[in-house]
Design a protein around this motif. Structure first.
Motif, PDB file in Angstrom:
ATOM      1  N   THR A 196       0.736  -1.271   0.030  1.00  0.00           N
ATOM      2  CA  THR A 196       0.195   0.051  -0.031  1.00  0.00           C
ATOM      3  C   THR A 196       0.874   1.176   0.008  1.00  0.00           C
ATOM      4  O   THR A 196       0.673   2.222  -0.510  1.00  0.00           O
ATOM      5  N   THR A 197       2.061   1.065   0.576  1.00  0.00           N
ATOM      6  CA  THR A 197       2.849   2.318   0.694  1.00  0.00           C
ATOM      7  C   THR A 197       3.521   2.899  -0.590  1.00  0.00           C
ATOM      8  O   THR A 197       4.010   3.815  -0.946  1.00  0.00           O
ATOM      9  N   GLU A 198       3.389   1.914  -1.816  1.00  0.00           N
ATOM     10  CA  GLU A 198       3.772   2.361  -2.900  1.00  0.00           C
ATOM     11  C   GLU A 198       2.683   2.683  -4.045  1.00  0.00           C
ATOM     12  O   GLU A 198       3.211   3.108  -5.267  1.00  0.00           O
ATOM     13  N   ILE A 199       1.425   2.412  -3.588  1.00  0.00           N
ATOM     14  CA  ILE A 199       0.297   2.767  -4.490  1.00  0.00           C
ATOM     15  C   ILE A 199      -0.077   4.307  -4.854  1.00  0.00           C
ATOM     16  O   ILE A 199      -0.224   4.813  -3.551  1.00  0.00           O
ATOM     17  N   GLY A 200       0.388   4.846  -5.796  1.00  0.00           N
ATOM     18  CA  GLY A 200       0.025   6.225  -5.783  1.00  0.00           C
ATOM     19  C   GLY A 200      -1.124   6.895  -6.443  1.00  0.00           C
ATOM     20  O   GLY A 200      -1.719   7.842  -6.285  1.00  0.00           O
ATOM     21  N   ALA A 201      -1.828   5.763  -7.238  1.00  0.00           N
ATOM     22  CA  ALA A 201      -3.105   6.084  -7.806  1.00  0.00           C
ATOM     23  C   ALA A 201      -3.835   4.717  -8.266  1.00  0.00           C
ATOM     24  O   ALA A 201      -3.414   3.828  -8.333  1.00  0.00           O
ATOM     25  N   ILE A 202      -5.177   4.819  -7.772  1.00  0.00           N
ATOM     26  CA  ILE A 202      -6.158   3.860  -8.291  1.00  0.00           C
ATOM     27  C   ILE A 202      -7.237   4.397  -9.319  1.00  0.00           C
ATOM     28  O   ILE A 202      -7.617   5.458  -9.228  1.00  0.00           O
TER      29      ILE A 202
END
Ligand SMILES: Cc1ncc(COP(=O)(O)O)c(C=O)c1O
Length: 424
Positions: A196-202
């Motif tokens: 989760t700490t790498e996800i910038g966009a959904i």
């Protein structure tokens, strides 16, 4: 007769009926790979070439007239020759184009969009839905200083972000695929939790468009909103198709506010168009008055013609009442088609929302393409323009009488598929 032999006969009849399109295709393949520049329009043995259009109809180079129930894959919402657009564009042509400078229509158009989409506090224009999504992803990653983007299986976000399906390799580095219309708390969460700490966009379509007019479950979309907030990612709604479901798109219907929204297609009033917008704190990165602004160029981003056409369409045509009527007509059409298929035992069903729908074949997988093609050729013969893959989108020129006649034609054309599929 089998499905294959019925389709072969339909293709032969089509070739016979369309000699001028065949000649146009033979010329085109000399200079365009596959004869065109838009893969979606490919058709075996050759595509139809259009000579002109008026209102809700178009005429091909062999003189056949079609009522349009595809509406350029949702983009042609105004029909072929809307008088308000024609007047605005003609006027803009007389005052000149290609200024390499601003016109006041740019902010006028932006104000119209921002007023409808609270998730777009600030907006930037570009030239396609593809570009809008690429720009939105770029902005989201820059804003969060992260590297990964989550997209969903079956989604289509543009030609550089290929269709995200389970069987394709990762098309774009850093892009993760998750199942669509699933409970966020289960599969998506399990997939994403470790990173989760790498996800910038959904990035998500509120309804899969090219993926088959599959509405996203509201619980799923709300779950994505919660997830994005919890992990500090930017939630982007791709409303390139679904924005036409209400003045504020599907997000307004669901009461979900993403951090960014992308739109395109019909908002350009018939011209190439895309736009991405979002929270002020994200979009501020493009503000040239700030230190180290993010550069976002594009020769045609503020094309004088597109700006005038887009603003005019928003102000004069895309009224809440007009959109509501169009989407109600689409709901009626979907119900009528589904009950027609059910009554006649045809192997089809329709999914979608409002004015954006898709016919699906319920036969075994390996028969589906042939069944769709046979239906498509049957509809062309009956004077209706649709897509081979079954996309149906209404435009403001479609009347309720047109819809009734169209439904009867579809059910009639589907009979040929039922007969061939049953081997009669
Ligand atoms: C949901 C969605 N996003 C993005 C795009 C890409 O838009 P464009 O074809 O203008 O690049 C499309 C096009 O069909 C679309 O349906």
């Amino acid at each position: 007769m089998t499905l294959e032999s019925a389709l072969k006969a339909a293709r032969e009849a089509y070739a016979e009926r369309n000699p001028n399109s065949k000649a146009a295709y033979d010329t085109a393949v000399q200079v365009l790979p596959g004869g065109g520049t838009r893969t979606t329009l490919a058709c075996e043995p050759f595509p139809i070439y259009i000579a002109s259009g008026k209102g809700g109809e178009m005429t091909d180079v062999d003189g056949h007239v079609y009522k349009d129930f595809l509406s350029d894959f949702t983009s042609g919402i105004y029909g072929k020759s809307h008088p308000a657009l024609q007047a605005a564009i003609s006027k803009a042509l007389t005052t000149g184009v290609q200024f390499g400078g601003h016109t006041t229509s740019e902010a006028r158009f932006a104000a119209g969009l921002v007023a409808r989409f609270p998730s777009m506090e600030l907006v930037r224009f570009c030239n396609s839905g593809t570009e809008a999504n690429l720009n939105a992803i770029g902005a989201a990653l820059k804003h969060t200083k992260r590297k990964k983007v989550v997209v969903f299986e079956g989604a289509y976000h543009g030609s550089l972000l290929c269709r995200f399906s389970q069987n394709e390799p990762e098309d774009v580095p850093g892009v993760l695929r998750a199942p669509y219309v699933s409970e966020v708390s289960l599969s998506v969460k399990a997939l994403l939790d470790p990173i989760t700490t790498e996800i910038g966009a959904i990035l998500v379509e509120p309804m899969l468009g090219a993926g088959g007019a599959v509405p996203g479950d509201p619980v799923f979309l709300e779950g994505l909103r919660e997830l994005a907030t919890r992990i500090g990612a930017v939630l982007i709604f791709d409303e390139v198709q679904t924005s036409r479901l209400s003045p504020g798109g599907r997000q307004a219907l669901l009461g979900i506010t993403p951090d960014m929204t992308t739109v395109g297609k019909y908002f350009g009033g018939g011209f190439a168009f895309g736009a991405f917008g979002g929270k002020r704190e994200i979009m501020d990165m493009f503000d040239v008055r700030r230190p180290n602004p993010v550069s976002h160029g594009g020769t045609f981003n503020n094309s004088a013609l597109t700006m005038v056409a887009g603003a005019t369409a928003l102000e004069q045509i895309l009224t809440p009442e007009a959109l509501s009527n169009l989407n109600a007509l689409g709901d009626t059409m979907r119900d009528m088609l589904n009950s027609g298929f059910q009554t006649s035992g045809a192997p089809f069903k329709v999914t979608g929302l409002g004015s954006v729908n898709q016919i699906h074949c319920t036969l075994a997988n390996e028969l589906r393409n042939s069944a769709h093609d046979l239906l498509f050729f049957g509809l062309l013969e009956r004077g209706y323009w649709t897509a081979q893959r079954g996309t149906l989108a209404l435009n403001f020129q479609n009347t309720s009488e047109d819809v009734e006649e169209f439904v009867a034609a579809v059910v009639d054309a589907a009979q040929a598929v039922t007969v061939a599929a049953n081997g009669n």
